[in-house]
Write a protein that holds these residues in place. Structure first.
Motif, mmCIF file in Angstrom:
data_model
loop_
_atom_site.group_PDB
_atom_site.id
_atom_site.type_symbol
_atom_site.label_atom_id
_atom_site.label_comp_id
_atom_site.label_asym_id
_atom_site.label_seq_id
_atom_site.Cartn_x
_atom_site.Cartn_y
_atom_site.Cartn_z
ATOM 1 N N LEU A 1 0.826 -1.209 0.000
ATOM 2 C CA LEU A 1 0.000 0.000 0.000
ATOM 3 C C LEU A 1 0.860 1.259 0.000
ATOM 4 N N ALA A 2 2.016 1.193 0.677
ATOM 5 C CA ALA A 2 2.910 2.361 0.744
ATOM 6 C C ALA A 2 3.477 2.730 -0.618
ATOM 7 N N ILE A 3 3.486 1.759 -1.542
ATOM 8 C CA ILE A 3 3.992 2.029 -2.882
ATOM 9 C C ILE A 3 3.033 2.926 -3.659
ATOM 10 N N PHE A 4 1.729 2.824 -3.339
ATOM 11 C CA PHE A 4 0.709 3.491 -4.143
ATOM 12 C C PHE A 4 -0.004 4.644 -3.443
ATOM 13 N N LEU A 5 -0.145 4.577 -2.107
ATOM 14 C CA LEU A 5 -0.988 5.542 -1.410
ATOM 15 C C LEU A 5 -0.188 6.648 -0.739
ATOM 16 N N ASP A 6 -0.897 7.710 -0.356
ATOM 17 C CA ASP A 6 -0.273 8.791 0.406
ATOM 18 C C ASP A 6 0.039 8.327 1.823
ATOM 19 N N ILE A 7 0.884 9.081 2.506
ATOM 20 C CA ILE A 7 1.425 8.644 3.786
ATOM 21 C C ILE A 7 0.352 8.425 4.845
ATOM 22 N N TYR A 8 -0.648 9.293 4.920
ATOM 23 C CA TYR A 8 -1.652 9.160 5.978
ATOM 24 C C TYR A 8 -2.544 7.942 5.751
ATOM 25 N N ALA A 9 -2.843 7.631 4.502
ATOM 26 C CA ALA A 9 -3.608 6.427 4.199
ATOM 27 C C ALA A 9 -2.811 5.173 4.552
ATOM 28 N N VAL A 10 -1.495 5.233 4.364
ATOM 29 C CA VAL A 10 -0.636 4.098 4.702
ATOM 30 C C VAL A 10 -0.543 3.934 6.219
ATOM 31 N N LEU A 11 -0.420 5.057 6.944
ATOM 32 C CA LEU A 11 -0.381 4.994 8.407
ATOM 33 C C LEU A 11 -1.683 4.430 8.967
ATOM 34 N N LEU A 12 -2.797 4.793 8.346
ATOM 35 C CA LEU A 12 -4.083 4.235 8.746
ATOM 36 C C LEU A 12 -4.083 2.716 8.569
ATOM 37 N N ALA A 13 -3.525 2.242 7.464
ATOM 38 C CA ALA A 13 -3.441 0.800 7.216
ATOM 39 C C ALA A 13 -2.566 0.115 8.256
ATOM 40 N N ALA A 14 -1.458 0.777 8.646
ATOM 41 C CA ALA A 14 -0.555 0.195 9.643
ATOM 42 C C ALA A 14 -1.242 0.076 11.006
ATOM 43 N N VAL A 15 -1.937 1.142 11.421
ATOM 44 C CA VAL A 15 -2.637 1.123 12.712
ATOM 45 C C VAL A 15 -3.749 0.083 12.689
ATOM 46 N N LEU A 16 -4.519 0.073 11.608
ATOM 47 C CA LEU A 16 -5.630 -0.873 11.481
ATOM 48 C C LEU A 16 -5.132 -2.317 11.479
ATOM 49 N N SER A 17 -3.988 -2.559 10.829
ATOM 50 C CA SER A 17 -3.420 -3.910 10.790
ATOM 51 C C SER A 17 -3.046 -4.378 12.190
ATOM 52 N N ALA A 18 -2.450 -3.476 12.996
ATOM 53 C CA ALA A 18 -2.063 -3.824 14.370
ATOM 54 C C ALA A 18 -3.292 -4.156 15.213
ATOM 55 N N LEU A 19 -4.362 -3.360 15.078
ATOM 56 C CA LEU A 19 -5.582 -3.601 15.847
ATOM 57 C C LEU A 19 -6.244 -4.915 15.440
ATOM 58 N N ILE A 20 -6.300 -5.175 14.130
ATOM 59 C CA ILE A 20 -6.898 -6.424 13.649
ATOM 60 C C ILE A 20 -6.062 -7.620 14.077
ATOM 61 N N MET A 21 -4.750 -7.443 14.080
ATOM 62 C CA MET A 21 -3.852 -8.507 14.526
ATOM 63 C C MET A 21 -4.196 -8.916 15.955
ATOM 64 N N ASP A 22 -4.404 -7.908 16.789
ATOM 65 C CA ASP A 22 -4.746 -8.173 18.184
ATOM 66 C C ASP A 22 -6.157 -8.741 18.304
ATOM 67 N N PHE A 23 -7.102 -8.174 17.595
ATOM 68 C CA PHE A 23 -8.515 -8.512 17.760
ATOM 69 C C PHE A 23 -8.867 -9.894 17.209
ATOM 70 N N LEU A 24 -8.258 -10.259 16.077
ATOM 71 C CA LEU A 24 -8.667 -11.488 15.395
ATOM 72 C C LEU A 24 -7.683 -12.653 15.525
ATOM 73 N N PHE A 25 -6.398 -12.342 15.733
ATOM 74 C CA PHE A 25 -5.409 -13.411 15.598
ATOM 75 C C PHE A 25 -4.602 -13.698 16.866
ATOM 76 N N ILE A 26 -4.691 -12.863 17.894
ATOM 77 C CA ILE A 26 -4.002 -13.125 19.166
ATOM 78 C C ILE A 26 -5.060 -13.474 20.219
ATOM 79 N N LYS A 27 -4.885 -14.620 20.849
ATOM 80 C CA LYS A 27 -5.844 -15.048 21.864
ATOM 81 C C LYS A 27 -5.751 -14.152 23.100
ATOM 82 N N PRO A 28 -6.890 -13.910 23.759
ATOM 83 C CA PRO A 28 -8.258 -14.342 23.415
ATOM 84 C C PRO A 28 -8.788 -13.545 22.225
ATOM 85 N N TYR A 29 -9.495 -14.265 21.298
ATOM 86 C CA TYR A 29 -10.022 -13.642 20.091
ATOM 87 C C TYR A 29 -11.144 -12.656 20.416
#
Length: 370
Positions: free
Chosen positions: A51-79
């Protein structure tokens, strides 16, 4: 895809960022029983990098933050909770978040640095082209100006007694220099019109035969040492073209042939009406008007044929002088009338320019009804 995203607005980039992370996360959700969550974390990092190759910096930072939250919420126990039970998972999540942010910023900066480098390279290339043009113009314009000034100075000297023959000769030299100067200025103005997108053809009925002979008359001084052969059918109809643009096309091609072929060379001009000629065009379009201008000079090197219509391009082995604008103007004026131009070198030596227009045709016997 890259161009599509780059032309997308800021708001849409945020939406694209969220959707990308969301869709990929849902896909990974079906594999969390088989893949360790650390592997899924690496894959999400790859997504942020892409995404960083194509999008502006703030959109990429949003993806990074969202990825960390989803990582915790969906893939680290407790789900389905943001609670983290072990210090190991807390550290892993924190490192994931930091690496995702750093990765996003660095990738974005690298992309911007590459864009700046390309822009700088393009600017340097443009400056080099314009320097080439200025160097050429310094010769092309200085020569006729010097001729005119010298002739005027001679004519103004009262102490100099010129014979009638020399007087006529000086006036003739001034006329030729003026025409040469006018030709260069016309080329510059035409190139400016092409680059600004100002060219809007004014289509009207043209007698191409008359047009060709007008060009030859205007170039009679340049063609005095060449052999000219004109092949035009008597029954040639009228074509709906822009008279001024078409005249400039033929003028530039014949002028180039006169300048870059040796004395005594043959220049052939042929006009054909052949509605069945399609020149292997991609679209199903009938080219009714065909203009061929050929010579028996040295021709063009095979490796340079695709470059001769580029702005400012001059052949590697060409003589000094020339601005490299004539053929690029030809191409621009042809395409402005939805035509095509082709160049090939003859095996026995010489160049052949073929121009084709999808022009409306009117037979001469119906002129009285127009």
């Amino acid at each position: 895809m890259k161009k599509l995203i780059q032309h997308t607005g800021t708001k849409n980039q945020y939406v694209f960022s969220v959707l990308s992370v969301g869709i990929v996360s849902v896909l990974f959700l079906f594999t969390r029983s088989y893949l360790d969550y650390t592997v899924i974390g690496y894959l999400l990092l790859v997504l942020v990098s892409i995404l960083a190759i194509f999008l502006d910096i703030y959109a990429v930072l949003l993806a990074a933050v969202l990825s960390a939250l989803i990582m915790d919420f969906l893939f680290i126990k407790p789900y389905y909770t943001l609670h983290v039970e072990t210090a190991k998972d807390t550290l892993l999540l924190l490192l994931f978040f930091i690496i995702a942010l750093i990765n996003a910023v660095l990738t974005y900066k690298i992309r911007k640095a590459n864009q700046l480098a390309h822009a700088k390279e393009a600017k340097l290339h443009t400056m080099k082209l314009y320097n080439t043009l200025l160097d050429s113009l310094s010769h092309e314009l200085r020569t006729p100006i010097a001729t005119i000034m010298g002739a005027v100075g001679t004519l103004q000297e009262k102490s100099t007694h010129l014979s009638e023959e020399n007087h006529v000769k000086l006036l003739s030299e001034m006329e030729k220099a003026s025409l040469r100067l006018n030709h260069q200025v016309e080329n510059l103005l035409n190139m400016s019109r092409l680059e600004s997108g100002y060219i809007k053809p004014k289509m009207d009925w043209c007698d191409v035969k008359e047009l060709v002979y007008n060009v030859l008359d205007n170039l009679k001084e340049e063609l005095i040492h060449h052999r000219i052969k004109v092949k035009i059918a008597d029954y040639l109809p009228l074509f709906k073209l822009d008279y001024g643009l078409t005249e400039q096309i033929i003028y530039n091609l014949v002028f180039n042939a006169s300048q870059y072929t040796p004395k005594g060379a043959l220049i052939e001009i042929e006009i054909e009406y052949n509605p069945e000629v399609n020149f292997e065009l991609e679209e199903d379009e009938v080219m009714t008007c065909k203009i061929v201008i050929a010579d028996d000079g040295d021709g063009f090197p095979e490796e340079e044929i695709n470059k001769v219509f580029d702005k400012f391009y001059r052949l590697q082995q060409s003589k000094t002088g020339g601005t490299g604008l004539g053929l690029s103007i030809v191409k621009g004026f042809v395409e402005a009338q939805k035509g095509k131009v082709f160049l090939e070198s003859k095996e026995e030596g010489g160049a052949v320019f073929t121009i084709a227009f999808p022009a409306t045709v009117m037979q001469t016997n119906s002129i009285s009804n127009e």
